[in-house]
Enzyme design. Structure first.
Site, mmCIF file in Angstrom:
data_model
loop_
_atom_site.group_PDB
_atom_site.id
_atom_site.type_symbol
_atom_site.label_atom_id
_atom_site.label_comp_id
_atom_site.label_asym_id
_atom_site.label_seq_id
_atom_site.Cartn_x
_atom_site.Cartn_y
_atom_site.Cartn_z
ATOM 1 N N ASP A 21 5.409 -1.993 0.343
ATOM 2 C CA ASP A 21 4.161 -2.648 0.753
ATOM 3 C C ASP A 21 3.183 -2.744 -0.421
ATOM 4 O OD1 ASP A 21 2.393 -3.853 2.447
ATOM 5 O OD2 ASP A 21 1.820 -2.033 3.516
ATOM 6 N N HIS A 38 5.308 -10.506 -5.152
ATOM 7 C CA HIS A 38 6.701 -10.368 -4.688
ATOM 8 C C HIS A 38 7.662 -10.434 -5.884
ATOM 9 C CE1 HIS A 38 5.184 -10.498 -0.696
ATOM 10 N NE2 HIS A 38 4.934 -11.793 -0.648
ATOM 11 N N LEU A 132 26.119 3.988 -4.392
ATOM 12 C CA LEU A 132 25.004 3.781 -3.456
ATOM 13 C C LEU A 132 25.254 2.538 -2.583
ATOM 14 C CD1 LEU A 132 21.861 4.269 -2.785
ATOM 15 C CD2 LEU A 132 21.436 2.561 -4.561
HETATM 16 C C1 FPP Z 1 5.138 -6.370 1.451
HETATM 17 O O1 FPP Z 1 3.995 -6.575 0.673
HETATM 18 C C2 FPP Z 1 6.332 -6.975 0.841
HETATM 19 C C3 FPP Z 1 7.157 -7.877 1.434
HETATM 20 C C4 FPP Z 1 6.926 -8.373 2.794
HETATM 21 C C5 FPP Z 1 8.311 -8.466 0.705
HETATM 22 C C6 FPP Z 1 9.114 -7.562 -0.148
HETATM 23 C C7 FPP Z 1 9.936 -8.361 -1.077
HETATM 24 C C8 FPP Z 1 10.236 -8.040 -2.346
HETATM 25 C C9 FPP Z 1 9.847 -6.800 -2.992
HETATM 26 C C10 FPP Z 1 10.954 -9.031 -3.188
HETATM 27 C C11 FPP Z 1 12.425 -9.170 -3.083
HETATM 28 C C12 FPP Z 1 13.185 -8.011 -2.617
HETATM 29 C C13 FPP Z 1 14.526 -7.873 -2.704
HETATM 30 C C14 FPP Z 1 15.136 -6.734 -2.001
HETATM 31 C C15 FPP Z 1 15.430 -8.761 -3.435
HETATM 32 P P1 FPP Z 1 2.790 -7.436 1.292
HETATM 33 O O2 FPP Z 1 3.061 -8.856 0.990
HETATM 34 O O3 FPP Z 1 2.651 -7.126 2.744
HETATM 35 O O4 FPP Z 1 1.563 -6.909 0.477
HETATM 36 P P2 FPP Z 1 0.048 -6.701 0.989
HETATM 37 O O5 FPP Z 1 0.107 -5.681 2.107
HETATM 38 O O6 FPP Z 1 -0.658 -6.210 -0.209
HETATM 39 O O7 FPP Z 1 -0.442 -8.025 1.465
#
Ligand code: FPP
Length: 248
Positions: A21, A38, A132
């Protein structure tokens, strides 16, 4: 000294679940669009997987896209799907090099065809790796999984394949999409939020929860070692008393 050296290799959690997050807030801190966060989150995914593989963790499950995330702006959803396809494709050689098997949980039918195809390709390519297992939770929510499990058990009862008395903890485990893996002993959430957000609700029943204020793109190998070390200092009582545990 790195926390890595203080970790007891005989008391490692077999399975670590992670709510990644804070990507959006991280990007905002740089005055950039959320997708910038992201993209930078991918580096943290790579570092975490490498660190987990190196130390000998058997499973990590990453909450990469929840059922609820479909209601984000279309532009962000599309960009995230593109990023997933690109990342899985580009990282396949690294998974092979590190003996990492890719797996997924969630409603794969919801994902764009391109994403389903790439995911399946990499899952097949890495299926014989035995280090893993990295599980991506995609279009996943625990309630979705539990509804499916209940429907599938109800169908078996209706067809007289089992009786109501056969329904127990183990049977429910078998009908969840996580049936092939142990329950996580440790759940990490970054960004300072302290919620489970519909993630592995059944499987986290006895997990130790670890919250860090680090935003996901800043999460490093050292942060993973800190979390594992912290987990190892806890007394896991599973409903028993401390005295009972210490007399065994
Ligand atoms: C949450 O942060 C993150 C996500 C919903 C997406 C996670 C994706 C990645 C890390 C990229 C690709 C991953 C892989 C496994 C290839 P948020 O957007 O909710 O952040 P915020 O709470 O600050 O708005």
């Amino acid at each position: 000294m790195s926390k890595k050296d203080q970790i007891d290799k005989n008391k490692l959690p077999k399975h670590i679940a992670i709510i990644m997050d804070g990507n959006g807030r991280w990007a905002k801190g740089f005055g950039k669009f959320r997708i910038f966060g992201h993209h930078n989150g991918v580096t943290a995914v790579r570092d975490t997987a490498e660190a987990a593989a190196e130390i000998g963790i058997k499973f990590i499950t990453l909450y990469a896209f929840s059922t609820e995330n479909w209601s984000r702006p279309k532009k962000e959803v599309d960009a995230l799907m593109e990023l997933l396809v690109d990342t899985i494709r580009k990282e396949t050689p690294t998974l092979q090099k590190n003996n990492i098997k890719l797996a997924s949980i969630g409603n794969m039918n919801d994902l764009p065809a391109k994403c389903q195809i790439q995911l399946q390709e990499t899952i097949n390519a890495t299926k014989n790796n035995n280090g893993l297992t990295m599980v991506l939770a995609l279009s996943y929510s625990a309630k979705w999984d539990m509804v499916n499990a209940i429907k599938s058990i109800a169908t078996q009862v209706k067809n007289n394949e089992i009786t109501i008395d056969d329904v127990n903890d183990q049977l429910i485990d078998k009908h969840l999409s996580t049936s092939e893996m142990p329950h996580p002993e440790l759940m990490i959430r970054t960004s300072g939020e302290q919620r489970i957000s519909n993630f592995l609700l059944w499987e986290l029943a006895y997990a130790e929860l670890y919250f860090t204020s680090k935003l996901w793109p800043d999460f490093s190998k050292e942060d993973l070692y800190d979390a594992i070390y912290d987990y190892q200092q806890r007394e896991r009582r599973f409903g028993k008393t401390s005295e009972q545990l210490n007399s065994n």
